[in-house]
Motif scaffolding. Structure first.
Motif, PDB file in Angstrom:
ATOM      1  N   ASN A 102      12.106 -75.777 -78.064  1.00 42.83           N
ATOM      2  CA  ASN A 102      11.414 -75.511 -79.320  1.00 42.83           C
ATOM      3  C   ASN A 102       9.907 -75.366 -79.134  1.00 42.83           C
ATOM      4  OD1 ASN A 102      13.613 -75.909 -81.486  1.00 42.83           O
ATOM      5  ND2 ASN A 102      13.847 -77.693 -80.152  1.00 42.83           N
ATOM      6  N   SER A 103       9.404 -75.832 -77.986  1.00 45.49           N
ATOM      7  CA  SER A 103       7.971 -75.762 -77.718  1.00 45.49           C
ATOM      8  C   SER A 103       7.743 -74.845 -76.525  1.00 45.49           C
ATOM      9  CB  SER A 103       7.425 -77.167 -77.426  1.00 45.49           C
ATOM     10  OG  SER A 103       6.027 -77.162 -77.391  1.00 45.49           O
ATOM     11  N   TYR A 104       6.935 -73.820 -76.707  1.00 41.66           N
ATOM     12  CA  TYR A 104       6.781 -72.790 -75.685  1.00 41.66           C
ATOM     13  C   TYR A 104       6.109 -73.313 -74.416  1.00 41.66           C
ATOM     14  CZ  TYR A 104       7.638 -69.573 -79.602  1.00 41.66           C
ATOM     15  OH  TYR A 104       8.183 -68.911 -80.675  1.00 41.66           O
ATOM     16  N   ALA A 105       6.569 -72.782 -73.271  1.00 36.27           N
ATOM     17  CA  ALA A 105       5.909 -73.061 -71.992  1.00 36.27           C
ATOM     18  C   ALA A 105       4.563 -72.338 -71.967  1.00 36.27           C
ATOM     19  CB  ALA A 105       6.784 -72.603 -70.836  1.00 36.27           C
ATOM     20  N   PHE A 106       3.640 -72.852 -71.156  1.00 36.72           N
ATOM     21  CA  PHE A 106       2.297 -72.277 -71.100  1.00 36.72           C
ATOM     22  C   PHE A 106       1.721 -72.457 -69.704  1.00 36.72           C
ATOM     23  CE2 PHE A 106       2.110 -76.652 -72.519  1.00 36.72           C
ATOM     24  CZ  PHE A 106       1.112 -77.224 -71.737  1.00 36.72           C
ATOM     25  N   ILE A 107       0.667 -71.726 -69.412  1.00 34.36           N
ATOM     26  CA  ILE A 107       0.013 -71.806 -68.099  1.00 34.36           C
ATOM     27  C   ILE A 107      -1.319 -72.535 -68.244  1.00 34.36           C
ATOM     28  CG2 ILE A 107      -1.058 -70.494 -66.233  1.00 34.36           C
ATOM     29  CD1 ILE A 107       0.985 -68.274 -66.798  1.00 34.36           C
ATOM     30  N   LYS A 108      -1.516 -73.514 -67.374  1.00 35.34           N
ATOM     31  CA  LYS A 108      -2.775 -74.255 -67.329  1.00 35.34           C
ATOM     32  C   LYS A 108      -3.269 -74.211 -65.894  1.00 35.34           C
ATOM     33  CE  LYS A 108      -2.653 -78.689 -67.875  1.00 35.34           C
ATOM     34  NZ  LYS A 108      -2.590 -80.077 -68.348  1.00 35.34           N
ATOM     35  N   GLY A 109      -4.387 -73.527 -65.674  1.00 33.87           N
ATOM     36  CA  GLY A 109      -4.852 -73.328 -64.309  1.00 33.87           C
ATOM     37  C   GLY A 109      -3.902 -72.401 -63.577  1.00 33.87           C
ATOM     38  N   LYS A 110      -3.272 -72.887 -62.524  1.00 34.45           N
ATOM     39  CA  LYS A 110      -2.293 -72.107 -61.769  1.00 34.45           C
ATOM     40  C   LYS A 110      -0.893 -72.724 -61.871  1.00 34.45           C
ATOM     41  CE  LYS A 110      -5.443 -70.029 -58.382  1.00 34.45           C
ATOM     42  NZ  LYS A 110      -5.171 -68.649 -58.844  1.00 34.45           N
ATOM     43  N   THR A 111      -0.677 -73.456 -62.963  1.00 39.86           N
ATOM     44  CA  THR A 111       0.589 -74.177 -63.124  1.00 39.86           C
ATOM     45  C   THR A 111       1.283 -73.790 -64.424  1.00 39.86           C
ATOM     46  OG1 THR A 111      -0.299 -76.058 -61.887  1.00 39.86           O
ATOM     47  CG2 THR A 111       1.658 -76.457 -63.220  1.00 39.86           C
ATOM     48  N   LEU A 112       2.575 -73.477 -64.327  1.00 38.94           N
ATOM     49  CA  LEU A 112       3.417 -73.251 -65.497  1.00 38.94           C
ATOM     50  C   LEU A 112       3.827 -74.616 -66.042  1.00 38.94           C
ATOM     51  CD1 LEU A 112       5.235 -71.455 -67.349  1.00 38.94           C
ATOM     52  CD2 LEU A 112       7.020 -71.715 -65.604  1.00 38.94           C
ATOM     53  N   CYS A 113       3.429 -74.904 -67.277  1.00 45.59           N
ATOM     54  CA  CYS A 113       3.737 -76.195 -67.901  1.00 45.59           C
ATOM     55  C   CYS A 113       4.906 -76.033 -68.869  1.00 45.59           C
ATOM     56  CB  CYS A 113       2.517 -76.722 -68.650  1.00 45.59           C
ATOM     57  SG  CYS A 113       1.087 -77.049 -67.588  1.00 45.59           S
ATOM     58  N   ILE A 114       5.948 -76.817 -68.654  1.00 46.20           N
ATOM     59  CA  ILE A 114       7.166 -76.738 -69.459  1.00 46.20           C
ATOM     60  C   ILE A 114       7.263 -78.014 -70.299  1.00 46.20           C
ATOM     61  CG2 ILE A 114       9.675 -76.546 -69.385  1.00 46.20           C
ATOM     62  CD1 ILE A 114       9.160 -75.405 -66.444  1.00 46.20           C
ATOM     63  N   PRO A 115       7.053 -77.917 -71.608  1.00 50.38           N
ATOM     64  CA  PRO A 115       7.124 -79.114 -72.453  1.00 50.38           C
ATOM     65  C   PRO A 115       8.513 -79.753 -72.381  1.00 50.38           C
ATOM     66  CG  PRO A 115       6.040 -77.330 -73.625  1.00 50.38           C
ATOM     67  CD  PRO A 115       6.629 -76.731 -72.380  1.00 50.38           C
ATOM     68  N   THR A 116       8.533 -81.060 -72.170  1.00 54.14           N
ATOM     69  CA  THR A 116       9.801 -81.762 -71.987  1.00 54.14           C
ATOM     70  C   THR A 116       9.806 -83.118 -72.678  1.00 54.14           C
ATOM     71  OG1 THR A 116       9.007 -82.766 -69.934  1.00 54.14           O
ATOM     72  CG2 THR A 116      10.239 -80.720 -69.724  1.00 54.14           C
ATOM     73  N   ALA A 117      11.003 -83.652 -72.860  1.00 52.99           N
ATOM     74  CA  ALA A 117      11.209 -85.042 -73.254  1.00 52.99           C
ATOM     75  C   ALA A 117      11.368 -85.865 -71.976  1.00 52.99           C
ATOM     76  CB  ALA A 117      12.431 -85.165 -74.133  1.00 52.99           C
ATOM     77  N   PHE A 118      11.188 -87.179 -72.063  1.00 52.58           N
ATOM     78  CA  PHE A 118      11.206 -88.044 -70.877  1.00 52.58           C
ATOM     79  C   PHE A 118      12.047 -89.279 -71.197  1.00 52.58           C
ATOM     80  CE2 PHE A 118       8.596 -91.282 -68.304  1.00 52.58           C
ATOM     81  CZ  PHE A 118       9.311 -91.040 -67.140  1.00 52.58           C
TER      82      PHE A 118
END
Length: 698
Positions: free
Chosen positions: A130-146
């Motif tokens: 439900n929350s879009y992935a995004f790029i920060k610096g040179k890293t693909l950030c995938i929003p997740t639960a923990f």
């Protein structure tokens, strides 16, 4: 030069990118997962992962991370590269559906409140589509639960998603009773206004309190503060304007809807407000906003302070949580409608919120509890610690008419018989705003003003969603069994208004007489500090409600109690140790050095002519010497109070001891040091003053 519309969301794997890069069937399957919560097939996950990786690599990314929100209050990430070895000795860039769906970070070093032992390291992150992935610096950030190996939530996102689902489930029951069968889901939306301070980095680096705690632990009031009201909405200084421009660009690239920026009340204080979005996405965006605020500030040789009370004597910083409920068709359920049934539906949802805030005022107070916010709540800048609701005169008049079964005498007289007559037409702004109310109705949403500026908005929205879900469940249970729907609905709304009108207050929340009225006459709760309120999360009614909606398990509730108080204790212990260090190694030596200089000056004058009085030097040396002794004594007392804490094992008892003893000793030490500051020559004072910091950014 690119326009904002051209680069907005350029670093986000959003719906536009997914639609363009995924096969039609894969895209439709993913949309079904996002919109309806359908299970995601592994073949779909693999296709999404490949497209996501290709897009990220094309934007310069070399790594990916499962980006999550542990119970530290900030975000966490472990980076893995996309590379895999190829047979020819080179590498290929790979990313599988399995890697997208689930990660395995070490869970042993994150706060768990007893859910996990240190040696039990395994934890899992799970993709939140439900929350879009995004790029920060040179890293693909995938929003997740923990979560832990045993499935317990170790983060703030998992309970937030659960609370959203709980509210969705109960709201759909209500809507179906009103004949709204086409609605597929109900979502809450949030727009969090973020307040912050900007100070010069060179000056801030000279203060150990700012470095270690994010707030000033010492500081005498400068000659000018916020008395002139000349900073609020004032002309933005060039250096700050450049920072805001840079910040906006960074946020817009990440699809964050930064909308409003202005100077706040205190010198060097500012605010950023976004456009509303779905609550879990708004939570992700606010965490990113706080992170980027601080990174961008460093580029401009500034420091962004997000503490709730970085400076004594001027306004602290909050985060106003603007909350509303809408259907997937875009219908705001907190807006009156055009027909009798629509207005009855609006009133029922409004009453659900009123009932929720009254029944669970303790949980709402707990949701904003931390050491920093304790300094802010109740001051003439923030709502009091007593939870109440502001509805405005017009809506309050409507509810009174319903309660008493009398004609509403507003814009036109009408009998408020639900399902027969209509409500008066409400515009967006039917009443003045009430800045002193903790929970104010502002047209088609509620503004929860008690949140602190450093807080994750997840906590407040978890409790708010859950409490409203409980109200709706009670209503749905009764209405589904009703023989006469309209009569039952009418009586239920009347009863809610009668039973819960004590929580409604449209007056001045800063008035001391209100606090007395609230607690003595209305029976409202007044939990002034974190140790006062947090134990009530374990009250049976709260445990029953939160577990019945599957927002938390009993073990998870207990863990939040432990973690919140542990964070409170550690925060203040760090502050107290910093005070001891600064008082002993910086302030006392500086005061002593100035006193010695004055004594030498007086001695030199006397040596020149014994008849020279030297009254100024003599009086000041005596005063400084007395203050040095007082600083020494108060430092020793504070240090002893910290030593005494080590003998207290129970976290609740330790928090109470900090509230009742350590904070008092800290204040006594501060008063002595601040008194010394105002009579010590500036060249001797060891770090920048309030005047330097608050007015140092030009």
């Amino acid at each position: 030069m690119e326009t904002v519309s051209e680069y907005f969301g350029s670093l986000v794997f959003d719906d536009r990118v997914m639609k363009a890069s995924l096969p039609a069937k894969v895209y439709q399957s993913l949309r079904k997962t996002i919109d309806e919560g359908a299970q995601l097939d592994i073949s779909v996950s693999n296709a999404v992962a490949t497209a996501m990786k290709d897009w990220a690599v094309a934007h310069g990314a070399t790594h990916y991370t499962h980006w999550f929100q542990p119970l530290t209050g900030i975000t966490a990430e472990k980076h893995d590269s996309f590379i895999s070895p190829s047979p020819d000795g080179g590498v290929i860039m790979e990313f599988s559906g399995k890697e997208l769906l689930q990660g395995e970070p070490d869970a042993s070093s994150f706060p768990s409140g007893g859910l996990r032992a240190t040696f039990e390291a395994r934890g899992y992150t799970a993709w939140d589509p439900n929350s879009y992935a995004f790029i920060k610096g040179k890293t693909l950030c995938i929003p997740t639960a923990f979560c832990s190996y045993g499935g317990e939530a170790l983060d703030k996102k998992t309970p937030l998603l659960r609370s959203m689902e709980a509210l969705n489930k109960q709201a759909l029951r209500i809507l179906h009773l009103f004949g709204n069968d086409t609605v597929k889901c109900v979502r809450t939306s949030v727009g969090p206004e973020q307040e912050y301070f900007l100070v010069d980095k060179t000056m801030a680096e000279k203060r150990r309190d700012l470095h270690f705690t994010g707030r000033t632990l010492f500081g005498a009031k400068p000659p000018k503060g916020q008395e002139m009201d000349d900073h609020y909405f004032g002309v933005i200084k060039p250096r700050v304007a450049a920072y805001m421009e840079d910040l906006n660009n960074e946020l817009w690239k990440l699809g964050i809807l930064a909308k409003t920026e202005h100077n706040e009340v205190a010198p060097s204080q500012h605010e950023l407000a976004p456009i509303y979005t779905t609550t879990n996405i708004a939570t992700d965006h606010n965490q990113l906003t706080m992170e980027i605020m601080q990174k961008v500030a460093a580029r401009h040789n500034l420091v962004c302070l997000l503490h709730e009370k970085p400076f004594a004597g001027v306004n602290g910083s909050g985060k106003h949580n603007n909350w509303s409920i809408s259907t997937d068709a875009g219908v705001n359920l907190l807006s009156p409608g055009e027909t009798p049934y629509e207005n009855a539906q609006f009133l029922l949802f409004l009453c659900a919120v009123i009932k929720a805030v009254d029944d669970y005022q303790d949980l709402l107070r707990i949701s904003v509890a931390n050491a920093g916010n304790d300094h802010r709540l109740g001051a003439n800048e923030a709502p009091p610690a007593v939870v109440s609701m502001f509805l405005g005169d017009e809506l309050n008049g409507v509810l009174e008419a319903i309660e008493t079964d009398t004609p509403y005498s507003g814009t036109e007289k009408m009998q408020m018989k639900l399902g027969v007559d209509t409500l008066p037409k409400f515009n967006r702004d039917t009443t003045d705003r009430n800045r002193t109310s903790p929970f104010a109705f502002t047209g088609n949403k509620f503004e929860f003003r008690m949140l602190g500026s450093s807080d994750s908005i997840a906590c407040a929205n978890i409790m708010l969603n859950s409490a409203v879900a409980e109200s709706l469940k009670i209503y749905a249970d009764r209405l589904e069994k009703a023989e006469d729907f309209e009569t039952t609905l009418h009586e239920m709304i009347r009863k809610t208004i009668k039973d819960h009108k004590n929580i409604i207050f449209n007056g001045n929340g800063y008035d001391d007489t209100w606090i007395k009225e609230a607690t003595e006459k209305r029976g409202l709760l007044n939990y002034r500090t974190t140790p006062d309120c947090v134990p009530h999360i374990l009250d049976p009614k709260n445990v029953k409600m939160l577990t019945s909606h599957k927002v938390f398990s009993e073990a998870e509730i207990r863990s939040r109690y432990e973690i919140t108080l542990d964070n409170y204790c550690k925060t203040i212990i760090i502050e107290a140790n910093t005070m001891v260090d600064m008082a002993r190694t910086e302030i006392a030596p500086a005061v002593e050095a100035y006193a010695l200089s004055l004594a030498r000056t007086a001695a030199a004058k006397k040596a020149l002519d014994k008849d020279i009085l030297c009254g100024y030097e003599s009086r000041l040396v005596k005063k400084l010497s007395a203050l040095t002794d007082r600083i020494s004594v108060k430092t020793d007392e504070l240090e002893q109070a910290l030593i005494d804490l080590k003998g207290i094992e129970d976290i609740g008892e330790q928090a109470n001891a900090i509230r009742d003893t350590v904070l008092i000793k800290m204040n006594e030490l501060r008063l002595a040091c601040d008194e010394a500051e105002v009579i010590t020559a500036k060249k001797y004072w060891p770090f920048p003053t309030y005047g330097d910091l608050l007015f140092g950014v030009k």
